[in-house]
Write a protein that holds these residues in place. Sequence first.
Motif, PDB file in Angstrom:
ATOM      1  N   UNK A 634       0.818  -1.208   0.000  1.00 41.44           N
ATOM      2  CA  UNK A 634       0.000   0.000   0.000  1.00 41.44           C
ATOM      3  C   UNK A 634       0.855   1.262   0.000  1.00 41.44           C
ATOM      4  N   UNK A 635       1.958   1.226   0.756  1.00 40.63           N
ATOM      5  CA  UNK A 635       2.823   2.412   0.827  1.00 40.63           C
ATOM      6  C   UNK A 635       3.451   2.704  -0.532  1.00 40.63           C
ATOM      7  N   UNK A 636       3.841   1.649  -1.228  1.00 40.41           N
ATOM      8  CA  UNK A 636       4.442   1.837  -2.549  1.00 40.41           C
ATOM      9  C   UNK A 636       3.414   2.370  -3.544  1.00 40.41           C
ATOM     10  N   UNK A 637       2.179   1.844  -3.445  1.00 37.85           N
ATOM     11  CA  UNK A 637       1.117   2.310  -4.338  1.00 37.85           C
ATOM     12  C   UNK A 637       0.676   3.721  -3.960  1.00 37.85           C
ATOM     13  N   UNK A 638       0.827   4.053  -2.667  1.00 36.86           N
ATOM     14  CA  UNK A 638       0.447   5.384  -2.208  1.00 36.86           C
ATOM     15  C   UNK A 638      -1.036   5.546  -1.970  1.00 36.86           C
ATOM     16  N   UNK A 639      -1.718   4.450  -1.715  1.00 33.77           N
ATOM     17  CA  UNK A 639      -3.157   4.493  -1.487  1.00 33.77           C
ATOM     18  C   UNK A 639      -3.495   3.566  -0.316  1.00 33.77           C
ATOM     19  N   UNK A 640      -4.733   3.701   0.206  1.00 29.56           N
ATOM     20  CA  UNK A 640      -5.148   2.844   1.310  1.00 29.56           C
ATOM     21  C   UNK A 640      -5.897   1.620   0.772  1.00 29.56           C
ATOM     22  N   UNK A 641      -6.306   0.766   1.718  1.00 29.04           N
ATOM     23  CA  UNK A 641      -6.927  -0.500   1.323  1.00 29.04           C
ATOM     24  C   UNK A 641      -8.277  -0.294   0.650  1.00 29.04           C
ATOM     25  N   UNK A 642      -9.057   0.692   1.110  1.00 30.14           N
ATOM     26  CA  UNK A 642     -10.374   0.903   0.500  1.00 30.14           C
ATOM     27  C   UNK A 642     -10.229   1.296  -0.968  1.00 30.14           C
TER      28      UNK A 642
END
Length: 675
Positions: A634-642
């Motif tokens: 998630x940190x690499x994508x820069x977004x949260x789980x939702x």
Amino acid sequence: MTSKDAQQQHEDRLNSGSSASGMGSWLWHRAKPYTPPWIVTGAVGLTGAGANTLWSESPWAGVGLTLASVGLTAATWWAGKSTGQQRRLHSAITVAAGSAWFTSAALSGPLTGPLPDLYLMGGATLALTWNIRQVMRSSAGETSGSDSDKGLLEKVGLARTRLRDVKVEPNRVTVPYELPAGELTNDDVAKAIPRIASALDVPTTAIRVMHDPDSARKGQFVIVPEDMLKTPTVWPGPFAPGESVAVPLRLGVYDDGSDLLLPLLDAIHLLVMGMTGSGKTEGALDILLEILTRNDVAVWLADAAKAGQDFQPLIPAMDWAALDTPSAGAMVAAVQAVIPARTAWLRDHSYRAWEPAAARTQTNPAHSCASAGACGCPGMPYLLAWFEEAAKLLRELGDDVFTGIAQEARSAGVSLVVSMQRASGYQLSTDTRASLPAAMCFGVKGDDASFALPEEVLDAGANPAAWGNKRKGYVYLVSAGVEEDLYANPARTFWTGPPAEGTYERMARYVVEHFANVRAELDPVTAAAAERVAGTLFTGRRERATGAPLPAAAAPAPELTEAQESAREVAALVDAEDAELDASAELPGVAANAELPHAKPSTEEARELLEEMVRMLASVGPGTVAVHQLNPYLEKIGRDRSWVSREMKRMSEEGRLAATGEAGVYRLIATMAGV
């Protein structure tokens, strides 16, 4: 004797006249049904005397007659297996006594020793017992109730089941049962409910089974032959006006006429489920009409799907009505934010959980946040967060958006209500569904009831699929604080009247206006936490719900210098989490080999990264990938789980992923694998 028999007897008496011959014929007519036992007794005496002339000197005849007597008695006992125990025993004794006397008379003569006395006294006694049995026989026929019950149970696959004392009440029959040990279990009873309903010619919903929790083969049938819910009951008014939300909410009636009560503080969180036209909205109105007459609860309602179409008359009584997707999303974030704030307040005031005393001004030293004496803090009312037609919100925010709320709000004095047509794993995460301990299930299709009702309730006879949308308002309620015996009992919520007559509008106006001074205002702690995350969507909530213009500033803004204007423009570009940083401060030195932080990927870059991760995870596994497997990235994508959950659902709708039937798990499609 039936009334028809009495009338016929009276006519015969009138027609026969008063002559001796007329009286004799009448007596013979009345005695005729009772003559067969006496005729049989006389026949046994005559045949015994005749048999004596044939076999009095034959020893072989004695052996044959004795064996015949034993065989005839055994055959009678065997043939009576399908009848009642009383009739079986009576028949066997009669045959044994008659055959024994016949054998003795055939071998030694009917007038030898005590045989004449035994014949006269014993034969007359046996004949009279059959006459008495015939007199006591019910007009319904010779077969007793227990016999017919056993025949019915044998037909439906519950042979040898013993029925206990039957309790008959108005429109309700309770029959305790005991299954044969080692042959049947309570599961077999649940499977037999449709066949029992067919045998009794009643709907399947009229039969319920309450299992004995201490036994696998005991319980009781509850049969309600007449549907008392066909005629809806109009909402009779508030159940406990001006009282605490701790008092249960009255929502309708059960099929035995008792009140359908929902103890909200025991239920905590509620799933409301039912197909279109099943009366789900009526149930929602019943709950809200009750809630808005209580003195210690605030209501937040989100209805982005229909913009509050069904709730417009009640909106003025609600603290917050979010009627569009941005406001509904803000409400979700606000509920998440207020839980820790409310929990901390309750902890600081020595409340282990919310109770009605917490909603009042804190004048009790035992519930004070001050070091000494009462603190006098404003009270904290209960909070009901209702998400109507939540499927749309779940599609926008992810199927696990309510999971944290449902798991953490239990001790914060917050109840979550999720209302939707079908709470399947595709729409509501299994974790969230498991965290909603109470359920109201209206009519559904097929096996959808299993998404809301526990398996043991369905086994007990609950069957909302039998109604569909044909019985509006019919519902099953499962909740802590409700007797378990009532879980499988159908109920019907109150009716707010036909729309054309405006009955609901009058009811809503009465609640909104009459109880305006009763309802509690939102407490400062909850309001501050909600404002912190929702901003103007919360502070301007009443204007947005009513369509009024947002409030203007109290005074015109002062003129800014060039430097101030420049600072304001820069501040508008700064993220909220960086607002407290000093932009003029010296930056820390950076080591030569230090790695600079990565900038947050754009939306397109994040989607490309997500697709790369999905392909990678699917290639090293069985061809499937779950949302939770992407947590480390998630940190690499820069977004949260939702966000990840929404994107994977979008990829599924576009045909690049295929849903597997398990919540949050998708299968990689070959076309995407070759991208």
